[in-house]
Write a protein that holds these residues in place. Structure first.
Motif, PDB file in Angstrom:
ATOM      1  N   VAL A  42      60.692  40.990   8.012  1.00  0.00           N
ATOM      2  CA  VAL A  42      59.468  41.785   8.155  1.00  0.00           C
ATOM      3  C   VAL A  42      59.581  43.099   7.394  1.00  0.00           C
ATOM      4  N   ASP A  43      60.711  43.799   7.536  1.00  0.00           N
ATOM      5  CA  ASP A  43      60.898  45.066   6.837  1.00  0.00           C
ATOM      6  C   ASP A  43      60.807  44.881   5.327  1.00  0.00           C
ATOM      7  N   GLU A  44      61.421  43.824   4.822  1.00  0.00           N
ATOM      8  CA  GLU A  44      61.391  43.550   3.388  1.00  0.00           C
ATOM      9  C   GLU A  44      59.960  43.343   2.908  1.00  0.00           C
ATOM     10  N   ALA A  45      59.179  42.574   3.659  1.00  0.00           N
ATOM     11  CA  ALA A  45      57.796  42.306   3.282  1.00  0.00           C
ATOM     12  C   ALA A  45      56.984  43.591   3.207  1.00  0.00           C
ATOM     13  N   ILE A  46      57.126  44.459   4.204  1.00  0.00           N
ATOM     14  CA  ILE A  46      56.352  45.701   4.226  1.00  0.00           C
ATOM     15  C   ILE A  46      56.778  46.627   3.099  1.00  0.00           C
ATOM     16  N   TYR A  47      58.082  46.707   2.847  1.00  0.00           N
ATOM     17  CA  TYR A  47      58.583  47.608   1.818  1.00  0.00           C
ATOM     18  C   TYR A  47      58.137  47.181   0.422  1.00  0.00           C
ATOM     19  N   LEU A  48      58.041  45.873   0.180  1.00  0.00           N
ATOM     20  CA  LEU A  48      57.751  45.390  -1.159  1.00  0.00           C
ATOM     21  C   LEU A  48      56.266  45.232  -1.466  1.00  0.00           C
ATOM     22  N   ALA A  49      55.486  44.796  -0.515  1.00  0.00           N
ATOM     23  CA  ALA A  49      54.195  44.172  -0.817  1.00  0.00           C
ATOM     24  C   ALA A  49      53.014  45.125  -0.910  1.00  0.00           C
TER      25      ALA A  49
ATOM     26  N   VAL B 262      49.055  46.729   2.816  1.00  0.00           N
ATOM     27  CA  VAL B 262      50.093  47.710   3.127  1.00  0.00           C
ATOM     28  C   VAL B 262      49.666  49.083   2.611  1.00  0.00           C
ATOM     29  N   ASP B 263      49.422  49.990   3.525  1.00  0.00           N
ATOM     30  CA  ASP B 263      48.940  51.325   3.186  1.00  0.00           C
ATOM     31  C   ASP B 263      50.115  52.282   3.009  1.00  0.00           C
ATOM     32  N   LEU B 264      50.905  52.021   1.977  1.00  0.00           N
ATOM     33  CA  LEU B 264      52.052  52.867   1.652  1.00  0.00           C
ATOM     34  C   LEU B 264      51.998  53.203   0.172  1.00  0.00           C
ATOM     35  N   PRO B 265      52.383  54.425  -0.199  1.00  0.00           N
ATOM     36  CA  PRO B 265      52.282  54.848  -1.600  1.00  0.00           C
ATOM     37  C   PRO B 265      53.273  54.121  -2.484  1.00  0.00           C
ATOM     38  N   ARG B 266      52.955  54.074  -3.761  1.00  0.00           N
ATOM     39  CA  ARG B 266      53.901  53.598  -4.774  1.00  0.00           C
ATOM     40  C   ARG B 266      54.083  54.693  -5.808  1.00  0.00           C
ATOM     41  N   PRO B 267      55.337  54.866  -6.299  1.00  0.00           N
ATOM     42  CA  PRO B 267      56.552  54.162  -5.892  1.00  0.00           C
ATOM     43  C   PRO B 267      56.949  54.495  -4.455  1.00  0.00           C
ATOM     44  N   ARG B 268      57.732  53.618  -3.844  1.00  0.00           N
ATOM     45  CA  ARG B 268      58.041  53.731  -2.427  1.00  0.00           C
ATOM     46  C   ARG B 268      59.453  54.254  -2.196  1.00  0.00           C
ATOM     47  N   PRO B 269      59.564  55.505  -1.763  1.00  0.00           N
ATOM     48  CA  PRO B 269      60.888  56.019  -1.411  1.00  0.00           C
ATOM     49  C   PRO B 269      61.343  55.384  -0.104  1.00  0.00           C
ATOM     50  N   LEU B 270      62.626  55.484   0.183  1.00  0.00           N
ATOM     51  CA  LEU B 270      63.157  54.886   1.406  1.00  0.00           C
ATOM     52  C   LEU B 270      62.572  55.531   2.657  1.00  0.00           C
ATOM     53  N   GLU B 271      62.046  56.737   2.509  1.00  0.00           N
ATOM     54  CA  GLU B 271      61.473  57.428   3.674  1.00  0.00           C
ATOM     55  C   GLU B 271      60.303  56.671   4.293  1.00  0.00           C
ATOM     56  N   VAL B 272      59.649  55.780   3.510  1.00  0.00           N
ATOM     57  CA  VAL B 272      58.500  55.054   4.070  1.00  0.00           C
ATOM     58  C   VAL B 272      58.931  54.123   5.196  1.00  0.00           C
ATOM     59  N   LEU B 273      60.225  53.776   5.252  1.00  0.00           N
ATOM     60  CA  LEU B 273      60.707  52.847   6.271  1.00  0.00           C
ATOM     61  C   LEU B 273      60.604  53.404   7.679  1.00  0.00           C
ATOM     62  N   THR B 274      60.449  54.710   7.806  1.00  0.00           N
ATOM     63  CA  THR B 274      60.382  55.334   9.132  1.00  0.00           C
ATOM     64  C   THR B 274      59.017  55.942   9.431  1.00  0.00           C
ATOM     65  N   THR B 275      58.027  55.697   8.575  1.00  0.00           N
ATOM     66  CA  THR B 275      56.706  56.280   8.806  1.00  0.00           C
ATOM     67  C   THR B 275      55.949  55.534   9.897  1.00  0.00           C
ATOM     68  N   ASP B 276      54.943  56.191  10.455  1.00  0.00           N
ATOM     69  CA  ASP B 276      54.110  55.563  11.477  1.00  0.00           C
ATOM     70  C   ASP B 276      53.390  54.338  10.924  1.00  0.00           C
TER      71      ASP B 276
ATOM     72  N   LEU C  12      52.563  48.582  11.099  1.00  0.00           N
ATOM     73  CA  LEU C  12      52.437  47.275  10.455  1.00  0.00           C
ATOM     74  C   LEU C  12      53.464  46.293  11.011  1.00  0.00           C
ATOM     75  N   LYS C  13      54.667  46.792  11.210  1.00  0.00           N
ATOM     76  CA  LYS C  13      55.714  45.911  11.740  1.00  0.00           C
ATOM     77  C   LYS C  13      55.343  45.412  13.132  1.00  0.00           C
ATOM     78  N   ARG C  14      54.808  46.282  13.955  1.00  0.00           N
ATOM     79  CA  ARG C  14      54.395  45.888  15.296  1.00  0.00           C
ATOM     80  C   ARG C  14      53.297  44.821  15.241  1.00  0.00           C
ATOM     81  N   GLN C  15      52.343  45.013  14.340  1.00  0.00           N
ATOM     82  CA  GLN C  15      51.239  44.073  14.195  1.00  0.00           C
ATOM     83  C   GLN C  15      51.735  42.697  13.746  1.00  0.00           C
TER      84      GLN C  15
END
Length: 263
Positions: free
Chosen positions: A208-215, A234-248, A253-256
């Motif tokens: 799940v984490d991989e999917a959210i980080y990449l897609a 996935v409402d995350l900016p690109r490029p994606r720093p590792l900090e996005v892994l801990t954002t709300d 998304l992971k919970r959903q």
């Protein structure tokens, strides 16, 4: 429930609005067993889409149909506006196993597709060497697979898929056998490569984490018979720093997704 459109995904779709791949009402049966049931999905040019689901949900079956290796029971596959159902060789396809030939060097493995189809030319080899140098393999061109780490072997396998020259790439859990630290490094490497080369990627994963980080979008599939349960943007900016892994947004998304996978 629709996902939220983020700046990164929205901007990419606006820049590349045309549909690269269209999967239309796909169904696959093996005897009386239904592997896929009425699966439809459009993938925009330049988009990165992850297919996520439990084992047995038909992810690899879907890839085999898109790649032309398996005939669907119903539906069709349209690539660049052309029906390519049952036509192998129209997309790049990378499996979890690197399938490197141990008697060929890194350069020889990268140019394998050309060697098997028409014979690798000096230009093929020069372009492959340039590609390898740009993405961290320049010092290993004359090495054999036994001398490479798991991550390096996967890089070579990815270069081989790219060298095949197909703009649409299917990546079936390419990092699944790697340790967590190597896997994260490979994810970052893949995103850089995708941005630079402007390929369209359909990526299968159990993670799940991989999917959210990449897609740009995540397609969540149900267990057999495989259907699309939800498509999340996935409402995350690109490029994606590792900090996005801990954002709300990431956690939400992971919970959903987990609610679909483990309800």
């Amino acid at each position: 429930m629709p996902g939220i459109v983020g700046e990164g995904a929205a901007a990419r779709r606006q820049a590349s609005p045309s549909i690269k791949l269209s999967i239309k009402n796909l169904g696959v049966k093996f005897g009386s067993a239904i592997a896929l049931n009425d699966v439809s999905l459009d993938v925009a040019e330049g988009e990165f889409v992850c297919i996520l689901g439990a084992s047995g949900c038909g992810k690899s079956t879907l890839f085999n149909v898109v790649s032309g290796l398996l005939t669907a029971t119903s539906g069709k596959i349209v690539l660049d506006g052309q029906d390519v159902s049952d036509r192998p060789g129209q997309v790049g396809y990378m499996l979890q196993k690197d399938l490197m030939l141990p008697w060929r060097t890194v350069l020889g493995n990268i140019t394998l597709g050309a060697s098997l189809t028409r014979g690798a030319t000096a230009r093929d080899k020069a372009e492959a060497a340039d590609l390898a140098r740009r993405y961290g393999l320049g010092d290993f061109l004359n090495h054999y697979p036994h001398a490479l780490s798991g991550g390096m072997r996967q890089r070579v396998a990815m270069m081989r898929t790219i060298a095949a020259g197909r703009e649409m790439m299917l990546l079936d859990e390419p990092f699944g056998a790697l340790d967590a630290q190597t896997r994260l490094g490979m994810q970052q490497w893949l995103l850089q490569l995708w941005r630079d080369l402007n390929r369209t990627i359909l990526f299968v994963t159990h993670d799940v984490d991989e999917a959210i980080y990449l897609a740009d979008r995540i397609v969540v599939m149900t267990p057999r018979p495989g259907r699309i349960a939800e498509i999340l943007t996935v409402d995350l900016p690109r490029p994606r720093p590792l900090e996005v892994l801990t954002t709300d947004t990431f956690v939400g998304l992971k919970r959903q997704i987990m609610q679909h996978l483990y309800h």
